[in-house]
Design an enzyme around this catalytic site. Structure first.
Site, PDB file in Angstrom:
ATOM      1  N   GLY A   1      69.209  12.895  45.181  1.00  0.00           N
ATOM      2  CA  GLY A   1      68.845  14.270  45.479  1.00  0.00           C
ATOM      3  C   GLY A   1      69.599  15.260  44.614  1.00  0.00           C
TER       4      GLY A   1
ATOM      5  CB  SER B   1      45.156  24.048  48.022  1.00  0.00           C
ATOM      6  OG  SER B   1      44.889  25.122  47.158  1.00  0.00           O
ATOM      7  CG  ASP B   2      44.530  17.121  48.774  1.00  0.00           C
ATOM      8  OD1 ASP B   2      44.965  16.918  49.924  1.00  0.00           O
ATOM      9  OD2 ASP B   2      43.440  16.680  48.372  1.00  0.00           O
ATOM     10  CG  ASP B   3      48.044  17.796  52.640  1.00  0.00           C
ATOM     11  OD1 ASP B   3      48.442  18.881  53.091  1.00  0.00           O
ATOM     12  OD2 ASP B   3      46.976  17.268  52.976  1.00  0.00           O
TER      13      ASP B   3
ATOM     14  CE  LYS C   1      53.493  25.336  53.341  1.00  0.00           C
ATOM     15  NZ  LYS C   1      52.178  24.684  53.515  1.00  0.00           N
TER      16      LYS C   1
ATOM     17  CG  ASP D   1      52.818  17.555  52.527  1.00  0.00           C
ATOM     18  OD1 ASP D   1      52.037  17.889  53.441  1.00  0.00           O
ATOM     19  OD2 ASP D   1      53.575  18.354  51.954  1.00  0.00           O
TER      20      ASP D   1
ATOM     21  CB  CYS E   1      55.708  25.596  57.524  1.00  0.00           C
ATOM     22  SG  CYS E   1      55.999  23.906  56.955  1.00  0.00           S
TER      23      CYS E   1
END
Length: 355
Positions: free
Chosen positions: A144, A54-56, A25, A96, A22
């Site tokens: 995917g 800006s939620d998960d 980012k 998340d 992360c």
């Protein structure tokens, strides 16, 4: 015709990426400027959670008892072992869903690999790691997409279900709420030490144990009426995600720094300069909205802004729900979960206070 790369000739996975986990980012300030000009069409009433706070994850109401939780997360290697990399990336993506109070139902794999550099065996081990975590979560990887890319990238589209009335946003905190953190901090510091060959085996084991532990308390926490807000601590660090929580609720988050759990040895490593570039970028983006006490050490500030990969849940709950919240964390094996602060009325205070 060029021969396929062999395992013996392969470089370290972390040497192929400009940043890992992360810590890849985009810095919060830059991201805010990028998103500022994006036009939004009128939102359907079924969209319970979008990008506004800006939620998960996004949440879409399907019916009176079910809402779809949808998110995606992917990044470059944070470790050199391909199986471990796959495990970490998958656990991070599923987090998340848990952070919204949802239970995962399936995932799709996102795979970008330098085919001329990495062997098919190594790439296969990355995917095996991700699949093993999804099996532990009780869900399939149902499809995917793959591309040939310059840097190795792996992650998931994660889908889950939650009751519409039990979705927990990051913006629902109330004044007086206690803040509870589910995992110790320091993953970014450990990853920086690993990249510099300064991480001992015990530190690597701690890092893998933390980053591959699924945040399964999420759905049970969402069933507690006194839990008002949930998020997970990832690339923007504890300070950044507490700031999002405070901003969304119009409050101030006070962090009791001595109470914050840390992974073993990370403060000493941070004091030796084992910090990620993302830590400094985080502080540059939101430091003007935070206040630190006089004499707050540089190593502590680095940990407060340390990007967490597959970090812990951060819950804001009423004081009378604390025992139930800590009991949920303990039942799911998160014995280091700790009360680390409180939500305060905003007034003229900064959004985040460290004490």
């Amino acid at each position: 015709m060029n021969a396929a790369p062999s395992l013996a000739a392969e470089p370290r996975l972390t040497s192929l990426s400009h940043g890992g986990g992360c810590g890849c980012k985009i810095a919060p300030g830059v991201l805010s400027r990028i998103l500022r000009g994006t036009a939004q069409m009128p939102l359907p009433p079924e969209l319970l959670v979008g990008i506004e706070t800006s939620d998960d994850a996004a949440v879409y109401r399907l019916n009176d008892s079910q809402a779809l939780v949808a998110t995606t997360d992917f990044f470059m290697p944070i470790v050199d072992d391909p199986f471990d990399f796959g495990c970490i990336a998958a656990a991070n993506a599923l987090s998340d869903v848990y952070a919204m109070g949802g239970a995962p139902i399936m995932a799709l794999a996102l795979v970008g690999m330098p085919i001329s550099v990495l062997s098919v065996e190594t790439i296969g081990r990355i995917l095996e790691g991700g699949a093993s975590v999804c099996r532990a979560a009780g869900i399939p990887i149902a499809g995917g997409h793959t591309i040939d890319s310059v840097e190795p990238i792996y992650g998931l589209v994660a889908l889950g279900l939650a009751h519409p009335g039990r979705v927990r946003k990051n913006s629902g905190a109330r004044a007086g709420d206690a803040l509870v953190l589910g995992k110790p901090l320091g993953v970014g510091v450990l990853s920086a030490a690993l990249k510099k060959n300064e991480l001992p085996p015990a530190g690597y084991a701690e890092m893998i144990a933390s980053t591959t532990r699924l945040n399964t308390p999420g759905p049970d926490l969402a069933q507690i009426a006194g839990v008002h807000a949930l998020t997970d601590v990832t690339g923007f660090a504890l300070a950044g995600h507490a700031l999002e929580m405070a901003r969304g609720a119009g409050l101030t988050a006070r962090i009791d720094w001595p109470a914050v759990p840390l992974l073993p040895g990370v403060r000493e490593l941070a004091a030796r300069g084992m910090v990620t570039g993302a830590s400094g970028r985080n502080w540059a983006a939101y430091g003007h909205e935070a206040a630190l006490p006089a004499g707050f050490a540089d190593a502590d500030r680095a940990l407060l802004t340390d990007p967490q990969t597959s970090g812990g849940l951060l819950a804001a709950c009423a004081p009378d729900a604390l025992d139930a919240v800590l009991a949920v964390f303990a039942r799911h094996g998160f014995g280091q979960a700790a009360v680390i602060g409180q939500m305060l009325p905003r007034g003229a205070q900064p959004l985040v206070l460290a004490a």
